[in-house]
Scaffold this motif. Structure first.
Motif, PDB file in Angstrom:
ATOM      1  N   PRO A 268     -23.234 -59.338  -6.408  1.00  0.00           N
ATOM      2  CA  PRO A 268     -23.815 -60.571  -6.951  1.00  0.00           C
ATOM      3  C   PRO A 268     -23.625 -61.770  -6.024  1.00  0.00           C
ATOM      4  N   TYR A 269     -22.521 -61.785  -5.276  1.00  0.00           N
ATOM      5  CA  TYR A 269     -22.305 -62.902  -4.361  1.00  0.00           C
ATOM      6  C   TYR A 269     -23.312 -62.848  -3.217  1.00  0.00           C
ATOM      7  N   THR A 270     -23.504 -61.660  -2.646  1.00  0.00           N
ATOM      8  CA  THR A 270     -24.479 -61.520  -1.561  1.00  0.00           C
ATOM      9  C   THR A 270     -25.854 -61.969  -2.041  1.00  0.00           C
ATOM     10  N   ARG A 271     -26.200 -61.569  -3.262  1.00  0.00           N
ATOM     11  CA  ARG A 271     -27.520 -61.943  -3.798  1.00  0.00           C
ATOM     12  C   ARG A 271     -27.655 -63.449  -3.908  1.00  0.00           C
ATOM     13  N   ALA A 272     -26.606 -64.100  -4.430  1.00  0.00           N
ATOM     14  CA  ALA A 272     -26.658 -65.559  -4.577  1.00  0.00           C
ATOM     15  C   ALA A 272     -26.745 -66.223  -3.202  1.00  0.00           C
ATOM     16  N   LEU A 273     -25.966 -65.688  -2.280  1.00  0.00           N
ATOM     17  CA  LEU A 273     -25.933 -66.247  -0.928  1.00  0.00           C
ATOM     18  C   LEU A 273     -27.320 -66.147  -0.281  1.00  0.00           C
ATOM     19  N   LEU A 274     -27.944 -64.992  -0.396  1.00  0.00           N
ATOM     20  CA  LEU A 274     -29.264 -64.807   0.208  1.00  0.00           C
ATOM     21  C   LEU A 274     -30.299 -65.701  -0.457  1.00  0.00           C
ATOM     22  N   PHE A 307     -14.382 -63.031  -7.279  1.00  0.00           N
ATOM     23  CA  PHE A 307     -15.651 -63.732  -7.489  1.00  0.00           C
ATOM     24  C   PHE A 307     -15.922 -63.974  -8.977  1.00  0.00           C
ATOM     25  N   HIS A 308     -15.119 -63.403  -9.879  1.00  0.00           N
ATOM     26  CA  HIS A 308     -15.519 -63.423 -11.292  1.00  0.00           C
ATOM     27  C   HIS A 308     -15.720 -64.820 -11.907  1.00  0.00           C
ATOM     28  N   PRO A 309     -14.928 -65.864 -11.493  1.00  0.00           N
ATOM     29  CA  PRO A 309     -15.165 -67.154 -12.154  1.00  0.00           C
ATOM     30  C   PRO A 309     -16.558 -67.736 -11.885  1.00  0.00           C
ATOM     31  N   ARG A 310     -17.197 -67.326 -10.802  1.00  0.00           N
ATOM     32  CA  ARG A 310     -18.524 -67.878 -10.483  1.00  0.00           C
ATOM     33  C   ARG A 310     -19.627 -66.849 -10.678  1.00  0.00           C
TER      34      ARG A 310
END
Lengths: 339, 336
Positions: A268-274, A307-310
Motif C-alpha cells: 500500500p505504501y508503494t501504491r501511495a508513493l507512485l 506503515f499501519h498508522p498511515r
C-alpha cells in the motif's frame, strides 16, 4: 536504434546473471540504531534508522533504492560501504564479509567500492585543482605508472565529457553538473566495480539531470559497473534501475524488477508513493492516494507493521504483527499482511 | 477579472562584473481564481520576477526595477513603502521554498501567524490567537491548539510548510505567490500540500502564481503556464496547449528530458546540450540559440519577439511554424 539495443543488453545481462552468477553484494539483516540522549534525565534512546534489512545486488545491474527523507536509504548505502558501522548484520562483497574486514583490508576493498554524493559542491576540495583531485586516488592506491597518471586523468576527463583544459582549473569554476562529472571521474580513477550513487542528480536542473543520467548509463556500459542508486525521485529511479527496493521507516517494504514494481505495486505504501508522483501530462490527472499524517518518528517506531498508522487498508493484525518480507511473485518481495 | 498585470518588467542588479538584467521585459497577467505557473531552470529569473512584484529587495542593494506592475488598479512600482507594507502579506502574500529559513526560530508559530493578523486585520491578541488556531486546522495540522505553541524546530518539514501556508493565507490574500512551495518536500507530502492549495483557492477565489521547475506539478495544478529562459518568457500557453503542442524548442527539450513514471524505458534520455549561459554573456540573437538544435544564422544574430502563434499561445522563436511534437507518448520533433 543504438540506444534500444544497449537497453536490451543490460536487461539480458541481468537475466543471465541471476541464473548463473553469485551475487556481487549481499547485505543481510542490517540494523542501524543511532544512540541519542533525550528527556530531562538524559535517558538513552535510539533512532532506529534501519531495521533488519536484507538485499542482494548482482553484477552489472542497477539496484534502485527509493523512499522519502528519513527512511534510511542513505544510511543503508553507507553501511554497505562500511562508512557507517552497522549495529548488527553483515555485508558480503564477492563472498567476503566486509563487515569483518580489518582497516587494512577495508582500505583495499574501497578501491572496488566507491560512492558519489548528492552535493558535488561539498564533495570537492575548493583549493585543489581538479586534475590533482582526480589523480590523488591513483597515487594513494599505486595504480599504474605515476608518469602516466596525467594521461589517465585526461582520459577520464574525456570519458565523463569534460575537456583537457579543465585539468588545471579549480572546482568553483564549474557548474553543478560539471562538478558531478568531476566527482564521477574521481570515483572511476581507482577502477571500481561497484558505485553507490546517493541522490546523484537531485541537486541538478532538469536539463542537466538528463545529461548526468545518460552519462551514468554510458559509464556503466564502458566500465561494467554495478550501481546502488539511491534517490527519492521515482521517475528517475524507474528510468535507470533494473530492480527497485522501496524503503519506509528503515524497513524494506517491497522489492521487484522495475517494470513489475511500477506496473503492479503490491505494498500500500508503494501504491501511495507512485500515485503521488505528479505526471507531466495535464490530461492524466490521476486519482491520488493521499496518505494522511506524517512519517512517524524513528525513535518510537509503531508496533506491528511500521506503515499501519498511515495505511488506508490496515487491519487489526497489522498493529500487532510485524509483516515479513516474502516472495510473492518471481523476484517480487513484499512485506504486507494483506498481500 | 485581472488581478495582476505585469508590463515589460525589467530587474537589474549591479554586480562586481557589471550590471546584469535578471528579468528582461517580462509581461503577463494573473486572473482571480486562476493558477499561473512560472517554469524554468535555476537562474532563469522566475524567483526574481516574484520578488520584483512585491519589491522585496534591500534599499541599498542597487536593484533597479523598470516597467509597470498593476495589482487591481494600483501601480506597485511607484507605490510608497508604506503602501507596499499594506499590500504585502495582506492582499498579496508569498510562500517560500524553504520553510526552515523563512520562519523565525525563536518565536512560536502561533506568534508568527498572529503577528500579521494583528498588523493587517487589526485584530486583538485574543482574536488573532483564535484565528491562528482556525488557520492551523484549516491547513490540516492535527491538534492545532497544541501546535500553536510549538517552535518551528519542533515541527516536521511538511508541518512547517503548512504553517507557512497558514501564515500566507491568514489575511485572505487575493493573490498568493508560491515560490517552489513543495520542492523541499517528499512526494506524499507534496500531494497533500498541492491538494490543500487547490481547496483553499476554491474557497477563497484567490489567484495563485506558482513558481516551480517541476513540470509534473505544473501539469497537475496550473491553468496557464509561462516558460522562462535567461530572464525572458519564451512560451506562454494554457496548460493543455503547452503539453500537447509546445512551440518553443526549450519547452520541448525540457519535456523530453524528464523521465516519466509510465513512459517507455530502456531508452536514452533526451539532452539539451550545454548549459544556461551566464547573465554576463547573454547571446546576441535568440538566447536559446547556442543550445538549440534548430538554430540557424538568423537565430544567432536576431533576437526573436514573443509572438502569438495561435489563440492565447505565444512563443519566442523564429521557427515556431516548423517546430512541434509528434503524437503519442514519444515526443518527437518533426519537420526539420
Amino acid at each position: 536504434m543504438k540506444e534500444s539495443v544497449s537497453g536490451e543488453v543490460t536487461r539480458l545481462r541481468l537475466v543471465t546473471n541471476e541464473v548463473k552468477e553469485a551475487p556481487l553484494l549481499q547485505a543481510s539483516n542490517l540494523v542501524k540504531h543511532f544512540p541519542m540522549k533525550s528527556g530531562y534525565f538524559g535517558e538513552q534512546t535510539y533512532v532506529k534508522a534501519v531495521s533488519d534489512l536484507s538485499l542482494t545486488i548482482y553484477q552489472g545491474e542497477t539496484y534502485g533504492l527509493v523512499g522519502e527523507s528519513g527512511c534510511g536509504k542513505s544510511t543503508t548505502g553507507r553501511m554497505i560501504l562500511r562508512l557507517l558501522e552497522p549495529t548488527s548484520g553483515s555485508v558480503h562483497y564477492r563472498g567476503k564479509e566486509v563487515t569483518r574486514f580489518s582497516e587494512e583490508e577495508l582500505r583495499n576493498i574501497r578501491k572496488e567500492m566507491q560512492i558519489i554524493f548528492q552535493d558535488p559542491y561539498s564533495a570537492l576540495n575548493p583549493r585543489k585543482k581538479i586534475g590533482k583531485a582526480i589523480q590523488e586516488p591513483m597515487s594513494i592506491y599505486n595504480i599504474g605508472d605515476p608518469k602516466q597518471h596525467k594521461e589517465a586523468v585526461l582520459e577520464l576527463l574525456r570519458k565523463v565529457g569534460l575537456q583537457p583544459e579543465h585539468y588545471d582549473r579549480y572546482p568553483h569554476e564549474f557548474s553543478g553538473g560539471q562538478r558531478q562529472r568531476i566527482v564521477l571521474a574521481r570515483a572511476l580513477a581507482v577502477h571500481p566495480a561497484f558505485i553507490v550513487c546517493d541522490e546523484p542528480v537531485s541537486a541538478l536542473d532538469v536539463s542537466i539531470q538528463s545529461q548526468i543520467l545518460n552519462l551514468l548509463e554510458q559509464l556503466q556500459e564502458d566500465f561494467q559497473l554495478t550501481y546502488l542508486f539511491i534517490a527519492h525521485d521515482l521517475s528517475v529511479v524507474r528510468h535507470i534501475s533494473d530492480r527497485v527496493g522501496v524503503m519506509y521507516l528503515g524497513h524494506l517494504v517491497e522489492e521487484a524488477p522495475t517494470d513489475a514494481l511500477f506496473s503492479e505495486p503490491l505494498h500500500p505504501y508503494t501504491r501511495a508513493l507512485l500515485s503521488a508522483v505528479p505526471e507531466p501530462n495535464p490530461k492524466k490527472r490521476r486519482e491520488r492516494i493521499v496518505l494522511s499524517g506524517d512519517v512517524p518518528s524513528p525513535i518510537n517506531l509503531p508496533s506491528g507493521c511500521v506503515f499501519h498508522p498511515r495505511c488506508p487498508q490496515a487491519i487489526e493484525s497489522c498493529k500487532r504483527e510485524v509483516p515479513i518480507l516474502r516472495e510473492f511473485a518471481k523476484h517480487h518481495r513484499v512485506a504486507c499482511h494483506l498481500v | 477579472m485581472t488581478l495582476l498585470k505585469v508590463k515589460n518588467l525589467k530587474t537589474r542588479f549591479s554586480t562586481e562584473l557589471g550590471e546584469v538584467t535578471a528579468v528582461d521585459g517580462v509581461s503577463f497577467h494573473v486572473n482571480a481564481g486562476e493558477t499561473v505557473g512560472l517554469v524554468g531552470e535555476s537562474g532563469c529569473g522566475k524567483s526574481v520576477t516574484s520578488l520584483s512584484i512585491l519589491r522585496l529587495f534591500r534599499k541599498h542593494s542597487g536593484t533597479k526595477l523598470a516597467g509597470e506592475i498593476f495589482f487591481e488598479q494600483k501601480e506597485l512600482l511607484t507605490s510608497s513603502m508604506e503602501e507596499m507594507q499594506e499590500i504585502r502579506g495582506n492582499q498579496i502574500s508569498m510562500i517560500f521554498q524553504d520553510p526552515m529559513s523563512s520562519l523565525n526560530p525563536v518565536y512560536t508559530v502561533g506568534n508568527q501567524i498572529s503577528e500579521s493578523l494583528m498588523l493587517h486585520q487589526k485584530l486583538s491578541k485574543k482574536e488573532a490567537y483564535e484565528k491562528t488556531i482556525e488557520m492551523l486546522s484549516l491547513v490540516g495540522i492535527p491538534s492545532p491548539e497544541k501546535r500553536v505553541n510549538d517552535y518551528p524546530h519542533q515541527l516536521s518539514g511538511g508541518m512547517r510548510q503548512r504553517v507557512m501556508i497558514a501564515m500566507g493565507l491568514c489575511c485572505h490574500p487575493k493573490l498568493l505567490i508560491a515560490d517552489e512551495p513543495t520542492t523541499a518536500l517528499d512526494v506524499t507530502i507534496q500531494a497533500q500540500i498541492l491538494d490543500l492549495m487547490k481547496d483553499l483557492q476554491e474557497q477563497l477565489q484567490m489567484g495563485i502564481m506558482l513558481i516551480t521547475h517541476d513540470l509534473g506539478v505544473v501539469a497537475e495544478v496550473c491553468d496557464r503556464v509561462l516558460v522562462m529562459y535567461l530572464g525572458q518568457i519564451v512560451e506562454e500557453a494554457s496548460v493543455e496547449t503547452l503539453f500537447e503542442n509546445p512551440k518553443h524548442p526549450y519547452t520541448i527539450g525540457l519535456m523530453k528530458s524528464i523521465p516519466t513514471i509510465d513512459g517507455k524505458r530502456g531508452e536514452k534520455l533526451h539532452v539539451i546540450e550545454g548549459m544556461v549561459p551566464s547573465l554576463h554573456q547573454i547571446p546576441a540573437g535568440c538566447r536559446f540559440a547556442p543550445r538549440c538544435p534548430f538554430a540557424d544564422e538568423k537565430c544567432r544574430s536576431h533576437p526573436p519577439d514573443l509572438i502569438e502563434v495561435s489563440h492565447s499561445h505565444k512563443a519566442r522563436c523564429w521557427h515556431h511554424e516548423r517546430i512541434g511534437i509528434g503524437g503519442g507518448n514519444a515526443i518527437a520533433i518533426g519537420n526539420q
